[in-house]
Structures are given as structure tokens and as C-alpha cells.
Enzyme design. Structure first.
Site, PDB file in Angstrom:
ATOM      1  N   HIS A  34       0.863  -1.182   0.000  1.00  9.47           N
ATOM      2  CA  HIS A  34       0.000   0.000   0.000  1.00  9.47           C
ATOM      3  C   HIS A  34       0.901   1.234   0.000  1.00  9.47           C
ATOM      4  O   HIS A  34       2.143   1.102  -0.040  1.00  9.47           O
ATOM      5  CB  HIS A  34      -0.957  -0.023   1.197  1.00  9.47           C
ATOM      6  CG  HIS A  34      -0.271  -0.267   2.508  1.00  9.47           C
ATOM      7  ND1 HIS A  34       0.611   0.637   3.068  1.00  9.47           N
ATOM      8  CD2 HIS A  34      -0.303  -1.327   3.360  1.00  9.47           C
ATOM      9  CE1 HIS A  34       1.066   0.164   4.208  1.00  9.47           C
ATOM     10  NE2 HIS A  34       0.539  -1.040   4.416  1.00  9.47           N
ATOM     11  N   HIS A  37       4.055   1.307   2.166  1.00  3.89           N
ATOM     12  CA  HIS A  37       5.243   0.624   1.637  1.00  3.89           C
ATOM     13  C   HIS A  37       5.891   1.471   0.536  1.00  3.89           C
ATOM     14  O   HIS A  37       7.116   1.580   0.459  1.00  3.89           O
ATOM     15  CB  HIS A  37       4.860  -0.719   1.011  1.00  3.89           C
ATOM     16  CG  HIS A  37       4.289  -1.706   1.969  1.00  3.89           C
ATOM     17  ND1 HIS A  37       2.970  -2.095   1.941  1.00  3.89           N
ATOM     18  CD2 HIS A  37       4.868  -2.409   2.971  1.00  3.89           C
ATOM     19  CE1 HIS A  37       2.768  -2.995   2.889  1.00  3.89           C
ATOM     20  NE2 HIS A  37       3.892  -3.204   3.532  1.00  3.89           N
ATOM     21  N   GLY A 147       8.685   1.302   8.555  1.00  4.73           N
ATOM     22  CA  GLY A 147       7.623   2.273   8.839  1.00  4.73           C
ATOM     23  C   GLY A 147       7.485   2.535  10.336  1.00  4.73           C
ATOM     24  O   GLY A 147       7.617   1.624  11.151  1.00  4.73           O
ATOM     25  N   GLN A 148       7.180   3.768  10.661  1.00  2.00           N
ATOM     26  CA  GLN A 148       6.949   4.163  12.063  1.00  2.00           C
ATOM     27  C   GLN A 148       5.678   3.507  12.617  1.00  2.00           C
ATOM     28  O   GLN A 148       5.504   3.422  13.820  1.00  2.00           O
ATOM     29  CB  GLN A 148       6.862   5.699  12.130  1.00  2.00           C
ATOM     30  CG  GLN A 148       6.379   6.298  13.438  1.00  2.00           C
ATOM     31  CD  GLN A 148       7.346   6.072  14.601  1.00  2.00           C
ATOM     32  OE1 GLN A 148       8.529   5.771  14.398  1.00  2.00           O
ATOM     33  NE2 GLN A 148       6.857   6.213  15.820  1.00  2.00           N
ATOM     34  N   ASP A 150       5.002   0.461  12.800  1.00  6.93           N
ATOM     35  CA  ASP A 150       5.485  -0.623  13.660  1.00  6.93           C
ATOM     36  C   ASP A 150       6.617  -0.056  14.512  1.00  6.93           C
ATOM     37  O   ASP A 150       7.790  -0.426  14.362  1.00  6.93           O
ATOM     38  CB  ASP A 150       5.979  -1.788  12.792  1.00  6.93           C
ATOM     39  CG  ASP A 150       4.854  -2.342  11.945  1.00  6.93           C
ATOM     40  OD1 ASP A 150       3.899  -2.873  12.508  1.00  6.93           O
ATOM     41  OD2 ASP A 150       4.920  -2.206  10.702  1.00  6.93           O
ATOM     42  N   GLN A 153       8.746  -2.444  16.527  1.00  2.00           N
ATOM     43  CA  GLN A 153       9.609  -3.209  15.604  1.00  2.00           C
ATOM     44  C   GLN A 153      10.853  -2.387  15.242  1.00  2.00           C
ATOM     45  O   GLN A 153      11.975  -2.907  15.245  1.00  2.00           O
ATOM     46  CB  GLN A 153       8.803  -3.558  14.350  1.00  2.00           C
ATOM     47  CG  GLN A 153       9.622  -4.100  13.199  1.00  2.00           C
ATOM     48  CD  GLN A 153       8.756  -4.578  12.042  1.00  2.00           C
ATOM     49  OE1 GLN A 153       8.159  -5.634  12.111  1.00  2.00           O
ATOM     50  NE2 GLN A 153       8.688  -3.819  10.965  1.00  2.00           N
ATOM     51  N   ARG A 187      -3.465  -5.271   6.672  1.00  3.40           N
ATOM     52  CA  ARG A 187      -4.589  -5.951   7.346  1.00  3.40           C
ATOM     53  C   ARG A 187      -5.891  -5.152   7.226  1.00  3.40           C
ATOM     54  O   ARG A 187      -6.955  -5.703   7.530  1.00  3.40           O
ATOM     55  CB  ARG A 187      -4.246  -6.205   8.816  1.00  3.40           C
ATOM     56  CG  ARG A 187      -3.177  -7.278   8.970  1.00  3.40           C
ATOM     57  CD  ARG A 187      -3.021  -7.741  10.408  1.00  3.40           C
ATOM     58  NE  ARG A 187      -2.220  -8.941  10.495  1.00  3.40           N
ATOM     59  CZ  ARG A 187      -0.894  -8.971  10.727  1.00  3.40           C
ATOM     60  NH1 ARG A 187      -0.232  -7.859  10.899  1.00  3.40           N
ATOM     61  NH2 ARG A 187      -0.252 -10.111  10.774  1.00  3.40           N
TER      62      ARG A 187
HETATM   63  O1  PAF Z   1       6.949  -4.894   8.907  1.00  6.50           O
HETATM   64  C1  PAF Z   1       6.823  -5.932   8.219  1.00  6.50           C
HETATM   65  O2  PAF Z   1       6.124  -5.974   7.207  1.00  6.50           O
HETATM   66  C2  PAF Z   1       7.555  -7.185   8.667  1.00  6.50           C
HETATM   67  O3  PAF Z   1       7.552  -7.314  10.045  1.00  6.50           O
HETATM   68  C3  PAF Z   1       8.979  -7.291   8.097  1.00  6.50           C
HETATM   69  C4  PAF Z   1       9.855  -6.162   8.619  1.00  6.50           C
HETATM   70  C5  PAF Z   1       8.933  -7.232   6.576  1.00  6.50           C
HETATM   71  C6  PAF Z   1       9.623  -8.604   8.510  1.00  6.50           C
HETATM   72  O4  PAF Z   1       8.915  -9.700   8.005  1.00  6.50           O
END
Ligand code: PAF
Length: 281
Positions: A34, A37, A147-148, A150, A153, A187
Site C-alpha cells: 500500500h 510501503h 515504517g513508524q 510498527d 519493531q 490488514r
Molecule cells: O513490517 C513488516 O512488514 C515485517 O515485520 C517485516 C519487517 C517485513 C519482517 O517480516
């Protein structure tokens, strides 16, 4: 755009770019692309000479009762979008290519991986750090773009890169939102129109916290209570967490005297969505 399905081919392609003096940027994705990305791809293009995108729905980051098998897989559409953006390399390995039979090595960032989504998704961040470290070893990028949305992450990946001395610059790009405020997510495709409407409460609750913060409220408990109160106006949603943490270590804050991450996660039906804002200096 070159498409590589093997580790060997992706590594050779990326290495030859590096050898010829090019800066390689990697955008790791699970596909179902989307605008969020694509904003990462554009940031990578602005900072690097060669852009590699990985597209891999990583089984290691899904729990046994999560949506690995339903996760949207839209390869042809994704391929066309990336081609249009001028991406040089699309790395799209199979599960067997990434995790050969008997694979039993994981990368875990202790402690941080149990915070925020890590509490309700045990093993999730271990799966993320394992696959991201593998992607870093395969593509050997100079910079990688996340991306912020996540936010946890991103914090965990930064810590992994620091702790393991991985020579890659981590670039975190702003959340991309729909015009009504909903954070873009692969999602969101699961939501029916009613759920799509209900899901806006994530952003509304964050905006309520932002508003109080702008009126000088700095007490985390009161800010969280106000966010949760807004959230409760949408009874069809089930709150997972609403927290205010230090974005550097994901520890809870009691007073917002520094940069602070306000993070929320919730279920609408069986779909789990996350969102966040940063507050502070
Ligand atoms: O953020 C995501 O889409 C996933 O967690 C990643 C970083 C591609 C790892 O699979």
C-alpha cells in the site's frame, strides 16, 4: 526490475551493485503493498542508488492462531507497483529458501521483544528479528527502511543492529494515513465497511491524547485514561493495549518530560490493528 527467488542470486545482484560503488537500500515487506510501503520505496530511492525490496510472508513472526495462511498475497499487483516505482531488485524467496529444513537458529532481542505487541504476540518479534537479520546478511544493504507504524519493531531492529554491529543504517519513515486518519496496513483489507468505520477509534483515541498533551497534560496515567475513555466509545472494538513508553527502550513512562511513544493495539473482529503517535520535544 530483476526478480530473485534464491538467496544466492539476490546476494550476487546486490553485491555487484556495491562493488560498482552503488549504495544499496533495502525495503523489507510482506507484500500486499500500500502507499505506506511505497513511501518507504521512495525514501530508499532518494537516499540510495539501487533499491531492493523483499517480499516474504514470514511464518516465524506469526503465532499458531494468527493469520499466516490468510495473510493477503498479491504478488502480481505488488510486482507491477514496484516496477512502476523503479525498484531494481525484488527478492521473493519461498519459505524453504529462507528456512531450509532443520533451520533452528533465531535472533532475539531480549527484554524489548516482550514489550507492547510482544506481550500479546509471544515470539512475534523473535520472528521479525530473525528474518530481518537474515535479509541483512543476504542483501547486505547500506540502509534499510521501515515504517513508524510498527514503532516497537523499529526500536527492536535498531537495538539488534547496534548489538550485533550490523553495518546498516536504519531509516524509519512516517506513518501514512488514509484521509480519515486510519493508518495504512495490509490488514485493513480484512475489514468490512462497518469494521473500517469502527477502526477509526484507534486514531481518535491517539488524537485525544495529543489534544490533552497540547493543553499541557504530562501525567501518563491521566493521558492513558483519556485515550481509553475515547476508545470505549466504540464497543465493537477490543483493546489490547494503550501505553505510553520511551521510544528508545519501550519502558513505560509515568511523566512525559521526554520524547514519548503513545501506542495502541486493538481487535476489530479477528483483525488486530496497531497505531501510534510520538509526543514531546
Ligand atoms: O513490517 C513488516 O512488514 C515485517 O515485520 C517485516 C519487517 C517485513 C519482517 O517480516
Amino acid at each position: 526490475m530483476k526478480i530473485s527467488e534464491t538467496v544466492e542470486d539476490a546476494r550476487a545482484t546486490s553485491r555487484s551493485a556495491t562493488i560498482s560503488g552503488k549504495r544499496v537500500g533495502l525495503v523489507p515487506t510482506m507484500g500486499a503493498l500500500h502507499e505506506g510501503h511505497l513511501s518507504l520505496v521512495r525514501a530508499a530511492k532518494a537516499k540510495c542508488d539501487v533499491v531492493a525490496v523483499s517480499l516474504f510472508v514470514n511464518p516465524a513472526q506469526f503465532g499458531p492462531n494468527e493469520d499466516f495462511s490468510q495473510y493477503p498475497r498479491t504478488f502480481e499487483r505488488d510486482r507491477k507497483l514496484l516496477e512502476k516505482e523503479g525498484v531494481h531488485l525484488l527478492f521473493a524467496p519461498s519459505v524453504d529458501e529462507m528456512y531450509p529444513k532443520g533451520a533452528s537458529t533465531y535472533v532475539t532481542v531480549e527484554n524489548l521483544s516482550q514489550k507492547l505487541c510482544g506481550k500479546s504476540r509471544p515470539g512475534h518479534f523473535r520472528g521479525v528479528t530473525t528474518v530481518v537479520s537474515k535479509l541483512f546478511h543476504i542483501v547486505e544493504p547500506h540502509a534499510a527502511f521501515f515504517g513508524q507504524k510498527d514503532a516497537a519493531q523499529a526500536t527492536i531492529i535498531r537495538r539488534m543492529v547496534r548489538d550485533l554491529n550490523i553495518p546498516v543504517e536504519i531509516v524509519v519513515c512516517p506513518i501514512v494515513r488514509e484521509p480519515d486518519g486510519l493508518a495504512m496496513s495490509s490488514r485493513n483489507a480484512y475489514l468490512d465497511p462497518q469494521q473500517r468505520k469502527s477502526a477509526l477509534v484507534l486514531y481518535r483515541s491517539l488524537m485525544r491524547v495529543q489534544e490533552l498533551f497540547n493543553h499541557s497534560e504530562r501525567n501518563a496515567a491521566r493521558l492513558i485514561a483519556a485515550g481509553k475513555e475515547t476508545f470505549a466509545q466504540e464497543p465493537s472494538m477490543r483493546l489490547d493495549y494503550f501505553e505510553i513508553v520511551d521510544p528508545g527502550n519501550l519502558e513505560s513512562l509515568s511523566h512525559l518530560s521526554q520524547r514519548s511513544l503513545v501506542a495502541v493495539a486493538a481487535f476489530v473482529g479477528t483483525t488486530r490493528l496497531i497505531d501510534n503517535i510520538e509526543l514531546g520535544p
